[in-house]
Design a protein around this motif. Structure first.
Motif, mmCIF file in Angstrom:
data_model
loop_
_atom_site.group_PDB
_atom_site.id
_atom_site.type_symbol
_atom_site.label_atom_id
_atom_site.label_comp_id
_atom_site.label_asym_id
_atom_site.label_seq_id
_atom_site.Cartn_x
_atom_site.Cartn_y
_atom_site.Cartn_z
ATOM 1 N N ALA A 62 0.822 -1.213 0.000
ATOM 2 C CA ALA A 62 0.000 0.000 0.000
ATOM 3 C C ALA A 62 0.854 1.260 0.000
ATOM 4 O O ALA A 62 0.329 2.368 0.059
ATOM 5 C CB ALA A 62 -0.933 -0.003 1.207
ATOM 6 N N THR A 253 -4.187 -7.764 3.980
ATOM 7 C CA THR A 253 -3.792 -6.771 2.982
ATOM 8 C C THR A 253 -4.987 -5.980 2.460
ATOM 9 O O THR A 253 -4.874 -4.780 2.199
ATOM 10 C CB THR A 253 -3.082 -7.469 1.808
ATOM 11 O OG1 THR A 253 -1.945 -8.178 2.312
ATOM 12 C CG2 THR A 253 -2.620 -6.478 0.763
ATOM 13 N N ASP A 254 -6.130 -6.638 2.306
ATOM 14 C CA ASP A 254 -7.309 -5.983 1.724
ATOM 15 C C ASP A 254 -8.560 -6.372 2.504
ATOM 16 O O ASP A 254 -9.326 -7.251 2.085
ATOM 17 C CB ASP A 254 -7.450 -6.382 0.253
ATOM 18 C CG ASP A 254 -8.474 -5.532 -0.487
ATOM 19 O OD1 ASP A 254 -9.205 -4.763 0.169
ATOM 20 O OD2 ASP A 254 -8.544 -5.623 -1.726
#
Length: 385
Positions: A62, A253-254
């Motif tokens: 990110a 992560t997401d």
């Protein structure tokens, strides 16, 4: 995907010090590749005489700066004119939690019974005159930054490249010239680093990548996994553990993907726990677990997110690639190896392939000789400070 360059076997139990090795991040982040600390280790650390543990800043997928750790090993004697060329070594699958990487803190690593095989590989290249650096990867070292994003191409690459930068900051006898070698997950990481190095670290002089049984094309298979998918007898725990590790990393992560909605209550418990476990513990927690135990619905809607997260690029490389692959590999089966080779060939990638008949991650004398020759060839031009 197992963390062993000689033989894929069962892992040793993680010692308690692995958890105590984890630390909180320093208060102020610095530029990627900046040193947090470097500590010379006693002779015999990793079986080598000139080793140091390194803490440094890296960039996650990110773009956020995160602390990470790794190791650095120097040859004996004085550095040559231009400095020691650098070889980054990327290790194979070791888990998802702090202390699992085994580079900055080898005594806390899983696969402790197999540590010697990896250390002999490191020594081989140090003895050839390389300064070897070995990242733990994001989340697997001394810093508790959340679950390791297992098989995420971007953070594997930046963990590797930013350690090269940090090692050069720690010791000015290291040159700008570098190459990378990885095994299994590490092969995936090495290829990821090779693909992004030109835009991410143009100040360095990259020469080439050697990947031993690299993980690849798994993202094409996972969308077909559903609660009704049968596990292959004898491989079910390993297969499930890899799926669990990927889902734990993708979820961290997401979060918007709502990975929990794909999991049963038992599956959520397993994935929750995996984020702080090393591979031996993940193996144990998934023993006998079926797809129906783990998944509440098919993974098909995750096709695009999985590709973005873990798919190896098959074009756009600007340095030579050596693929060392075992046709008897049962962890990354040979059809996946063949698919990677074919995709590289179709896209005109500069690749060389050497085949073996060993288990996953093994390297025969002939394969080792080919790797030695490849690294000597791509590093033949003078090194650059």
């Amino acid at each position: 995907m197992l963390n062993n360059p000689i033989r894929a076997t069962a892992v040793a139990t993680l010692v308690a010090s692995a958890l105590t090795a984890a630390a909180f991040a320093p208060a102020v982040a610095e530029a990627p590749g900046s040193l947090i600390s470097v500590q010379a280790e006693p002779a015999g650390w990793h079986g080598l005489s000139r080793g140091s543990s390194v803490e440094y800043w890296m960039t996650d997928s990110a773009g956020v700066q995160r602390p990470a750790s790794g190791a650095m090993f120097l040859p004996e004697g004085d550095a040559p004119v231009g400095g020691w060329p650098i070889l980054a070594y990327d290790h194979g699958t070791s888990g998802s939690g702090p202390g699992c990487g085994g580079q900055a803190d080898p005594e806390s690593a899983p696969f402790q019974q197999q540590r010697g095989g990896e250390d002999r590989l490191l020594k081989r290249f140090v003895d050839q005159g390389f300064a070897v650096v070995a990242p733990d990867y994001l989340g697997l070292g001394r810093f508790d930054t959340g679950p390791h994003p297992y098989l995420e191409v971007r953070s594997e690459a930046t963990a590797t490249i930013d350690l090269v930068r940090a090692a050069r900051a720690a010791n000015h006898d290291l040159s700008r010239t570098w190459s990378v070698l990885g095994v299994s997950q590490g092969g995936h990481a090495a290829l990821s680093a090779a693909h992004v190095q030109a835009e991410y670290a143009p100040e360095l002089d990259f020469r080439g990548v050697a990947a031993i049984d690299p993980a690849s094309d798994v993202e094409k298979i996972l969308p077909f996994v559903s609660p009704t998918t049968p596990m292959v007898p004898g491989l079910s725990s390993a297969t499930t553990s890899f799926i669990v590790s990927i889902l734990a990393g993708l979820r961290a992560t997401d979060p918007a993907l709502d990975i929990d909605s794909y999991l049963t209550p038992r599956g959520k418990e397993i994935v929750d726990a995996a984020g702080s476990q090393c591979l031996d513990e993940i193996f144990a927690s998934t023993k006998g677990v079926t797809s129906a135990d783990l998944l509440a619905r098919p993974l098909a809607p995750l096709r695009d997110p999985l590709a973005a997260y873990m798919m190896l690029p098959t074009s756009g490389y600007d340095a030579p690639i050596l693929l060392s692959m075992n046709v008897a590999d049962m962890v990354v089966p040979s059809p996946l190896h063949a698919a990677l080779v074919a995709q590289f060939a179709a896209n005109g990638v500069d690749q060389q392939v050497v085949l073996g008949n060993g288990q996953h991650g093994s390297v025969s004398p002939e394969q080792l000789a080919t790797i030695d020759g490849f690294l000597a060839r791509v590093n033949a031009a003078p090194t650059q400070r």
